[in-house]
Design an enzyme around this catalytic site. Structure first.
Site, PDB file in Angstrom:
ATOM      1  CG  HIS A 297       2.652  -2.290  -0.661  1.00 40.40           C
ATOM      2  ND1 HIS A 297       2.147  -1.573  -1.714  1.00 40.40           N
ATOM      3  CD2 HIS A 297       2.904  -1.391   0.327  1.00 40.40           C
ATOM      4  CE1 HIS A 297       2.097  -0.285  -1.410  1.00 40.40           C
ATOM      5  NE2 HIS A 297       2.535  -0.152  -0.157  1.00 40.40           N
TER       6      HIS A 297
ATOM      7  CG  ASP B 175       5.767   1.005   1.975  1.00 41.81           C
ATOM      8  OD1 ASP B 175       5.855  -0.226   1.811  1.00 41.81           O
ATOM      9  OD2 ASP B 175       5.561   1.792   1.044  1.00 41.81           O
ATOM     10  CD  GLU B 176       2.224   3.575   0.708  1.00 46.23           C
ATOM     11  OE1 GLU B 176       2.238   4.762   0.351  1.00 46.23           O
ATOM     12  OE2 GLU B 176       2.154   2.628  -0.092  1.00 46.23           O
ATOM     13  CB  VAL B 177       0.622  -1.332   7.713  1.00 49.67           C
ATOM     14  CG1 VAL B 177      -0.436  -2.084   8.518  1.00 49.67           C
ATOM     15  CG2 VAL B 177       1.771  -2.262   7.336  1.00 49.67           C
TER      16      VAL B 177
END
Length: 616
Positions: free
Chosen positions: A313, A383-385
């Site tokens: 992100h 989050d969301e790597v």
């Protein structure tokens, strides 16, 4: 149950024609209707056929066990005693430590502005009070006496937000006595007092109801996450959000300031971040704006919790490194096809192989600490790597091989954990503190097989954003991690829209109605998964508004009044569900609108005037 209303009946509506004539309101249509409290509901009746009726606002204020209060207090008793007064007859006397004096004075000003807004013709701080009033109304004084025993002026998880409020009337004055251990509790008491006041429709005056209240929140963390990266959000909208949070006793604005889409924060030592990352030179937050907003929040009982989401992100705003001789600070930035490198366009992740990235990250933390101190928490995102993004970068994959780390998924998880540890160290260096709690979203790093190896329970709070039946909830609670709930199946307020990539609906549809928001109990979720409520570990929760499909034009209606449903759940955690709360909730929405919040309409006005008749 309905109560005898001897004192209230002294203010009853007589024939509306006579009342309107008495107030020279010849241009208004006279109404034949009045209201009576019956079994805790305001029942609409015709004046000509029923004695002892009151105005609608009077009935809302006095009917039921807690009247018009939101969120419902821990202990409350509404008395059968109403008094009319004019807003210029308010006298504040605050007994508090020197550090708290200015805050209390500002809170008093907010209180006065809030009750002025109850007048139906309020406009830009002005009210056309017309009268005439009888002598008792003109002479009646509202004394607000506040005792604050503690000197805390910043909010943290241990702040005592409790208060006592007693409102009594004797002869020609009403006294509201507030006792609180902190400014924040006293501020909440003023908010409650403002909800014991309403506009009396036929007297063109304010009225206050006597009450005794002892109150404190169940959860210390009661928040809203607002994303200002997908779409820029103006300071004015952020201020309205804080106004509504104060009105609902929410206490944390989790500010998701940056993401891959934009970097709108102007930083003195890193001007390129906003120069490269802002949507325009006008769509930015300056140092002064952030500092002023932090103070605006504090006076309303809210702390700003900044988030710098990393190592994923990130993207736009980080592209300047190569030109500045620092190499690529981020990889996969705006890379296509995006589906291979991130969960939504545009993509970007920090470059683990570049030591200069850590230098910039550390300087970012220094800037954030200057802006947001004092900080008791910091949100690292996390989050969301996307492992393919890193592995697709030749610089990173070569670095992994050269250092014998390997290039399989486990190897990247280890380096992700190394990054998180280094990020924490840099943040603590910036603060000069030995320990400040970090917050991480649930992710692959917090999965059962990685959790205890990579995330220390004494250093991090875990924010649950997945569904309420996710096994990770059981994993983190039974292993002793503190948690904040924002499970998407109840508290994601951006759900239920048409898809913004492709067709159909967005990923977390359907829309989460206020009833779903209200009935989502963190304690109940924990108990269903673990057999225990884990009251020592669950800090609270927050509603989230990711702004792919929201901006200044729609944020109010997406957040409100649904976030107020969250507020009562987290303040009171009532044993009953949404049905018992519907009438005061609809009324609180009306209150928010009076205060300038463009809250979504819940029902036709007819339902507001005919309580309990809009049901299935």
């Amino acid at each position: 149950m309905g109560r005898a209303r001897t004192a209230v009946q002294a203010l009853t509506v007589v024939l509306a024609t006579n009342l309107l004539a008495a107030h020279a309101l010849d241009d208004l249509v006279s109404s034949p209707w009045g209201w009576q409290c019956e079994f805790g509901r305001c029942v609409k009746k015709e004046i000509a056929h029923q004695e002892g009726l009151s105005t609608l606002n009077t009935c809302k204020l006095t009917c039921g066990s807690s009247g018009a209060l939101w969120p419902i207090p821990s202990q409350v008793k509404i008395e059968d005693q109403l008094s009319l007064f004019l807003p210029n007859n308010i006298d504040f006397q605050f007994n508090c430590p020197n550090e708290v004096v200015n805050l209390m004075n500002e809170a008093g000003d907010i209180f006065k502005d809030n009750i002025l807004r109850y007048h139906p013709e309020y406009s830009d701080g002005h009210v056309p009070w017309t009268g005439p009033w009888d002598a008792s109304t003109e002479s009646h004084i509202l004394y607000v006496n506040g005792l604050v025993t503690g000197d805390a002026v910043s909010l943290n998880l241990n702040t005592d937000e409790s208060y006592q409020l007693n409102v009594t009337t004797s002869d020609d004055f009403t006294t509201a006595t507030i006792v609180a251990a902190s400014f924040f509790g006293a501020r909440h008491a003023l908010e409650t007092l403002s909800q014991l006041i309403e506009y009396h429709e036929t007297s063109d005056a304010l009225m206050v109801v006597a009450a005794q209240i002892e109150d404190s929140p169940v959860f210390p963390y009661r928040g809203i996450l607002l994303d200002t990266s997908r779409n820029f959000v103006s300071v004015a909208t952020l201020e309205r959000t804080l106004d509504a949070m104060g009105a609902s006793k929410l206490n944390t604005l989790h500010w998701h300031i940056t993401d891959t889409h934009s970097f709108p924060l102007v930083l003195e030592s890193l001007p390129n971040m906003a120069a490269y990352g802002a949507y325009s030179s006008r769509q930015v937050y300056t140092f002064k704006q952030v500092v002023d907003l932090k103070e605006y929040a504090r006076v309303r009982g809210v702390r700003l919790l900044p988030e710098l989401d990393a190592p994923a992100h990130v993207g736009n705003g980080w592209q300047w490194g190569h030109e500045a001789g620092l190499g690529d600070l981020a990889v996969c930035v705006n890379q296509e096809p995006w589906q291979e490198y991130c969960v939504e366009p545009p993509c970007g992740q920090l470059n683990l192989a570049n030591p200069s990235m850590y230098h910039v990250l550390g300087q970012l933390y220094v800037e954030l600490v200057k802006l947001f101190s004092p900080l008791d928490m910091f949100h690292f995102g996390g989050d969301e790597v996307n492992m393919h993004c890193w592995n697709a970068s030749k610089e990173i994959s070569d670095w992994m091989i050269e250092n014998d780390f390997g290039v399989d998924e486990e190897a990247y998880f280890k380096q992700w954990a190394v990054f998180q540890q280094r990020a924490r160290e840099l943040f603590l260096e910036a603060t000069g503190e030995e320990e400040i709690q970090g917050v991480l979203f649930t992710s692959g790093l917090t999965a059962a097989e990685n959790l205890e190896n990579y995330v220390n329970s004494s250093q991090y709070i875990i924010q649950i954003w997945t569904a309420k039946d996710d096994p990770v909830i059981k994993d983190v609670l039974t292993r002793g991690y503190k948690v904040i709930f924002s499970n998407y199946d109840a508290w994601y307020l951006d759900c239920g829209m048409g898809a913004w990539v492709g067709e159909g609906n967005n990923w977390c549809s359907p829309y989460k109605g206020w009833q779903t928001v209200y009935d989502n109990s963190p304690y109940d979720i924990a108990y269903s998964l673990t057999g225990s409520q884990h009251t020592d570990l669950i800090l609270g929760g927050e509603a989230t508004l990711w702004t792919e499909q929201a901006d200044d034009a729609t944020i109010d209606s997406k957040l409100w009044p649904r976030s107020a449903a969250l507020a009562e759940r987290l303040w009171s955690n009532p044993a009953s569900g949404w049905y018992a709360a519907e009438t005061p909730f609809v009324n609180h929405r009306q209150r928010l609108v009076k205060r300038g919040i463009q809250a979504e309409r819940l029902q036709p006005e007819w339902c507001h005037q005919n309580e309990g008749l809009c049901y299935l």
